[in-house]
Design an enzyme around this catalytic site. Sequence first.
Site, PDB file in Angstrom:
ATOM      1  N   ASP A   1       1.739 -31.311  17.066  1.00  0.00           N
ATOM      2  CA  ASP A   1       2.129 -32.715  17.283  1.00  0.00           C
ATOM      3  C   ASP A   1       0.923 -33.494  17.824  1.00  0.00           C
ATOM      4  O   ASP A   1       0.719 -34.661  17.469  1.00  0.00           O
ATOM      5  CB  ASP A   1       3.245 -32.835  18.319  1.00  0.00           C
TER       6      ASP A   1
ATOM      7  N   HIS B   1       1.405 -27.841  11.013  1.00  0.00           N
ATOM      8  CA  HIS B   1       2.633 -28.433  10.488  1.00  0.00           C
ATOM      9  C   HIS B   1       2.636 -29.971  10.586  1.00  0.00           C
ATOM     10  O   HIS B   1       2.699 -30.683   9.586  1.00  0.00           O
ATOM     11  CB  HIS B   1       3.845 -27.928  11.281  1.00  0.00           C
ATOM     12  N   ASP B   2       2.646 -30.451  11.816  1.00  0.00           N
ATOM     13  CA  ASP B   2       2.974 -31.864  12.043  1.00  0.00           C
ATOM     14  C   ASP B   2       1.956 -32.865  11.481  1.00  0.00           C
ATOM     15  O   ASP B   2       2.359 -33.956  11.026  1.00  0.00           O
ATOM     16  CB  ASP B   2       3.185 -32.106  13.548  1.00  0.00           C
TER      17      ASP B   2
ATOM     18  N   THR C   1       8.309 -35.449  14.142  1.00  0.00           N
ATOM     19  CA  THR C   1       7.718 -34.110  14.056  1.00  0.00           C
ATOM     20  C   THR C   1       8.323 -33.147  15.085  1.00  0.00           C
ATOM     21  O   THR C   1       7.699 -32.154  15.442  1.00  0.00           O
ATOM     22  CB  THR C   1       6.183 -34.172  14.224  1.00  0.00           C
TER      23      THR C   1
ATOM     24  N   ASN D   1       9.789 -28.241  21.416  1.00  0.00           N
ATOM     25  CA  ASN D   1       8.897 -27.109  21.713  1.00  0.00           C
ATOM     26  C   ASN D   1       8.984 -26.697  23.180  1.00  0.00           C
ATOM     27  O   ASN D   1       8.917 -25.517  23.519  1.00  0.00           O
ATOM     28  CB  ASN D   1       7.443 -27.488  21.400  1.00  0.00           C
TER      29      ASN D   1
ATOM     30  N   ASP E   1       7.459 -33.853  19.789  1.00  0.00           N
ATOM     31  CA  ASP E   1       7.708 -32.914  20.901  1.00  0.00           C
ATOM     32  C   ASP E   1       6.456 -32.090  21.201  1.00  0.00           C
ATOM     33  O   ASP E   1       6.481 -30.874  21.084  1.00  0.00           O
ATOM     34  CB  ASP E   1       8.899 -31.998  20.563  1.00  0.00           C
TER      35      ASP E   1
ATOM     36  N   PHE F   1      11.958 -24.266  12.755  1.00  0.00           N
ATOM     37  CA  PHE F   1      12.261 -24.585  14.152  1.00  0.00           C
ATOM     38  C   PHE F   1      12.925 -25.957  14.346  1.00  0.00           C
ATOM     39  O   PHE F   1      13.983 -26.059  14.979  1.00  0.00           O
ATOM     40  CB  PHE F   1      10.973 -24.501  14.993  1.00  0.00           C
ATOM     41  N   ASN F   2      12.327 -27.040  13.850  1.00  0.00           N
ATOM     42  CA  ASN F   2      12.880 -28.376  14.115  1.00  0.00           C
ATOM     43  C   ASN F   2      14.287 -28.520  13.545  1.00  0.00           C
ATOM     44  O   ASN F   2      15.159 -29.146  14.164  1.00  0.00           O
ATOM     45  CB  ASN F   2      11.988 -29.473  13.519  1.00  0.00           C
TER      46      ASN F   2
HETATM   47  C1  BDR Z   1       7.557 -27.154  13.939  1.00  0.00           C
HETATM   48  O1  BDR Z   1       8.075 -26.592  15.127  1.00  0.00           O
HETATM   49  C2  BDR Z   1       7.170 -26.777  16.185  1.00  0.00           C
HETATM   50  O2  BDR Z   1       6.879 -25.543  16.766  1.00  0.00           O
HETATM   51  C3  BDR Z   1       5.946 -27.454  15.631  1.00  0.00           C
HETATM   52  O3  BDR Z   1       5.491 -28.437  16.520  1.00  0.00           O
HETATM   53  C4  BDR Z   1       6.420 -28.054  14.332  1.00  0.00           C
HETATM   54  O4  BDR Z   1       6.915 -29.359  14.528  1.00  0.00           O
HETATM   55  C5  BDR Z   1       7.196 -26.041  12.979  1.00  0.00           C
HETATM   56  O5  BDR Z   1       8.322 -25.277  12.663  1.00  0.00           O
HETATM   57 CA    CA Z   2       6.544 -30.594  16.567  1.00  0.00          CA
END
Ligand code: BDR
Ligand code: CA
Length: 316
Positions: free
Chosen positions: A18, A243-244, A127, A42, A13, A169-170
């Site tokens: 990403d 993160h990703d 991701t 996102n 996303d 978040f994810n």
């Molecule tokens: C995740 O949430 C999104 O904001 C980032 O792309 C990452 O996948 C981090 O919590």
């Molecule tokens: Ca992401």
Amino acid sequence: MTHSALPIIIDCDPGQDDALMLFMALKAPELEVLGIVAVAGNVPLAATALNIRILADICQRTDVPLFAGCDKPLIQPLVTAENVHGKTGIDGIELYEPQVQLQTQHGVDFIVETLLNATQQITIVATGPLTNIAAAILKAPQITDKIKQFIIMGGAMFEGGNITPSAEFNAYVDPHAFDIVLKAGRPIFAFGLDVTHQVLSSPDRIAAIRNLDNPVAKTAADLLEYFDRYDSQKYGTEGAPLHDPCTIAFLLQPELFELKACACQIETNSELTLGHTAVDFWQVTGKEPNIQWAHTVDVEGFFTLLTERLAVYGDH
Ligand code: BDR
Ligand code: CA
């Protein structure tokens, strides 16, 4: 692609982080990217689908088929994160209309069809919210036999949440989808905030990337500079968590990470702790592990790998 390259489907996303994940994957000889599927996360699907086209174009990988998947989570309404990623999802670079188009097939159908027809097992790298993957499993449960492993960015345990006090978040955006993946019975390697919050960009690291002086590295540096603004303020750190890219870094160099087999469940009901990943790190439940939980990373090694993999875009 080498003869023994690992076949993967990427679901994402974009999202600045990403984008860096895609940059690492799309030039890696160890990986064969069978397709990239966009999901709402996102930012809404229209934006993430445009972003995968732009990012594949920047990498000159317009040969990889691109798909739009689900525009909202399985059950609950979509929550987005423009406050983190900007209105476009990849603020920091200019959007444009690339020539490469999306395939007309729905992303979920691509996942189902690819797995059903696969002659060897395929790795799923995800991701964003896990909506597309879960929808594919719901549509054709037999595809799980063809899934070698899930490599996901999602969840949080020691770190607490980043969208609510309890949830990453994810996981928060589509906890029902996350739950389906947890119960799919295939190996899961999870890179949650416990590990991604260790992987912080810094002005020096971004400068090293910019100095590589190729168009993909420059784009990466522009994206990271934007991404830094919000997270540095939020966390009081010098840079933003990448993160990703941890997912692809793990596939390329697994020894960078330490993981522990844990039992993991996700909260799908509570208003207070929705999307919380209850990771039984200390084995207090006696439940069978269903996840490999990443908890430690060699940060210098990660940035060396990232920088090396962005450098190859300058090779001719
Ligand atoms: C995740 O949430 C999104 O904001 C980032 O792309 C990452 O996948 C981090 O919590
Ligand atoms: Ca992401």
